[in-house]
Design a protein around this motif. Structure first.
Motif, PDB file in Angstrom:
ATOM      1  N   LEU A  12      43.495  -1.668  -1.763  1.00 39.07           N
ATOM      2  CA  LEU A  12      43.173  -2.087  -2.899  1.00 39.07           C
ATOM      3  C   LEU A  12      44.328  -2.760  -3.547  1.00 39.07           C
ATOM      4  N   ARG A  13      44.182  -3.596  -4.557  1.00 42.70           N
ATOM      5  CA  ARG A  13      45.186  -4.041  -5.406  1.00 42.70           C
ATOM      6  C   ARG A  13      44.912  -4.173  -7.108  1.00 42.70           C
ATOM      7  N   LEU A  14      45.659  -3.185  -7.422  1.00 39.80           N
ATOM      8  CA  LEU A  14      45.540  -2.982  -9.154  1.00 39.80           C
ATOM      9  C   LEU A  14      46.260  -3.814  -9.841  1.00 39.80           C
ATOM     10  N   SER A  15      45.826  -4.522 -11.030  1.00 38.75           N
ATOM     11  CA  SER A  15      46.685  -5.055 -11.912  1.00 38.75           C
ATOM     12  C   SER A  15      46.527  -4.810 -13.082  1.00 38.75           C
ATOM     13  N   CYS A  16      47.630  -5.098 -13.940  1.00 35.89           N
ATOM     14  CA  CYS A  16      47.697  -4.517 -15.320  1.00 35.89           C
ATOM     15  C   CYS A  16      48.299  -5.741 -16.347  1.00 35.89           C
ATOM     16  N   ALA A  17      47.335  -6.305 -17.224  1.00 36.97           N
ATOM     17  CA  ALA A  17      47.894  -7.393 -17.964  1.00 36.97           C
ATOM     18  C   ALA A  17      48.345  -6.707 -19.383  1.00 36.97           C
ATOM     19  N   ALA A  18      49.396  -7.386 -19.811  1.00 34.03           N
ATOM     20  CA  ALA A  18      50.163  -6.833 -21.016  1.00 34.03           C
ATOM     21  C   ALA A  18      50.066  -7.998 -22.057  1.00 34.03           C
ATOM     22  N   TYR A  31      59.159   5.584  -6.455  1.00 34.93           N
ATOM     23  CA  TYR A  31      57.693   6.123  -5.888  1.00 34.93           C
ATOM     24  C   TYR A  31      57.610   7.654  -5.782  1.00 34.93           C
ATOM     25  N   ALA A  32      56.415   7.957  -6.138  1.00 36.78           N
ATOM     26  CA  ALA A  32      56.003   9.197  -5.758  1.00 36.78           C
ATOM     27  C   ALA A  32      56.004   9.426  -4.166  1.00 36.78           C
ATOM     28  N   ASP A  33      56.559  10.883  -3.930  1.00 41.99           N
ATOM     29  CA  ASP A  33      56.650  10.771  -2.382  1.00 41.99           C
ATOM     30  C   ASP A  33      54.982  10.895  -1.514  1.00 41.99           C
ATOM     31  N   SER A  34      54.107  11.152  -2.229  1.00 41.55           N
ATOM     32  CA  SER A  34      52.807  11.006  -1.646  1.00 41.55           C
ATOM     33  C   SER A  34      52.415   9.762  -1.555  1.00 41.55           C
ATOM     34  N   VAL A  35      52.875   8.580  -2.140  1.00 45.50           N
ATOM     35  CA  VAL A  35      52.538   7.288  -1.785  1.00 45.50           C
ATOM     36  C   VAL A  35      53.686   6.348  -1.268  1.00 45.50           C
ATOM     37  N   LYS A  36      55.178   6.789  -1.069  1.00 47.54           N
ATOM     38  CA  LYS A  36      55.871   6.126  -0.707  1.00 47.54           C
ATOM     39  C   LYS A  36      55.507   5.575   0.848  1.00 47.54           C
ATOM     40  N   PHE A  62      51.957   2.557  -0.921  1.00 50.17           N
ATOM     41  CA  PHE A  62      52.063   1.437  -2.306  1.00 50.17           C
ATOM     42  C   PHE A  62      53.290   0.599  -2.382  1.00 50.17           C
ATOM     43  N   THR A  63      52.942  -0.284  -3.089  1.00 49.68           N
ATOM     44  CA  THR A  63      54.085  -1.253  -3.382  1.00 49.68           C
ATOM     45  C   THR A  63      53.787  -1.616  -4.827  1.00 49.68           C
ATOM     46  N   GLN A  96      49.913  -2.470  -5.086  1.00 46.49           N
ATOM     47  CA  GLN A  96      49.220  -2.845  -3.925  1.00 46.49           C
ATOM     48  C   GLN A  96      49.187  -1.411  -3.265  1.00 46.49           C
ATOM     49  N   MET A  97      47.941  -1.261  -3.023  1.00 46.71           N
ATOM     50  CA  MET A  97      47.749   0.103  -2.322  1.00 46.71           C
ATOM     51  C   MET A  97      47.099   0.103  -0.942  1.00 46.71           C
ATOM     52  N   ASN A  98      48.050   0.482   0.186  1.00 46.87           N
ATOM     53  CA  ASN A  98      47.539   0.420   1.594  1.00 46.87           C
ATOM     54  C   ASN A  98      47.329   1.637   2.076  1.00 46.87           C
ATOM     55  N   SER A  99      46.527   1.619   3.302  1.00 46.99           N
ATOM     56  CA  SER A  99      46.396   3.000   4.161  1.00 46.99           C
ATOM     57  C   SER A  99      45.717   3.856   3.045  1.00 46.99           C
ATOM     58  N   LEU A 100      44.763   3.733   2.318  1.00 46.01           N
ATOM     59  CA  LEU A 100      44.232   4.522   1.315  1.00 46.01           C
ATOM     60  C   LEU A 100      43.665   6.093   1.990  1.00 46.01           C
ATOM     61  N   LYS A 101      43.848   7.101   1.220  1.00 46.34           N
ATOM     62  CA  LYS A 101      43.185   8.260   1.652  1.00 46.34           C
ATOM     63  C   LYS A 101      42.314   8.696   0.535  1.00 46.34           C
TER      64      LYS A 101
END
Length: 123
Positions: A18-24, A60-65, A68-69, A82-87
């Motif tokens: 999944l890819r998250l976006s944040c608009a400011a 990054y947190a170790d849990s997502v290193k 995630f990018t 960008q979140m890959n290999s989601l658990k």
């Protein structure tokens, strides 16, 4: 004043992406380090990733290193995750945040939060 609006959450199977976006809003976007946090049911909000004002440094947190990018586009006032290999354990509400920039992409105090977007990973 900075307003943050997240998008891109949803339901995905384990191993998916999944890819998250944040608009400011606001003209001072590049004055802030930006980051993503998450909060699972019954748990405290935790840090996920952050990026320096220029976008050069990330943390990054170790849990997502490695999975995630985080990225940012200062011309468009956006930050992405960008979140890959989601658990299944990645299931949470994900929040965008703007805060004080410290060294090497690390964030200090948070000045602004988005409203959050739900990410659900099924097993």
């Amino acid at each position: 004043q900075v307003q943050l609006v997240e998008s891109g959450g949803g339901l995905v199977q384990a191993g998916g992406s999944l890819r998250l976006s944040c608009a400011a809003s606001g003209r001072t976007f590049n004055n802030y380090a930006m980051g993503w946090f998450r909060q699972a049911p019954g748990k405290e909000r935790e840090f996920v990733a952050s990026i320096s004002r220029s976008g050069i440094f990330t943390y990054y947190a170790d849990s997502v290193k490695g999975r995630f990018t985080i990225s940012r586009d200062n011309a468009k006032n956006t930050v992405g995750l960008q979140m890959n290999s989601l658990k299944p354990e990645d299931t949470a509400v994900y929040y965008c945040a703007a805060g004080v920039a410290q060294a090497m992409g690390v964030m200090g105090a948070i000045d602004y939060w988005g409203q959050g977007t739900q990410v659900t990973v099924s097993s």
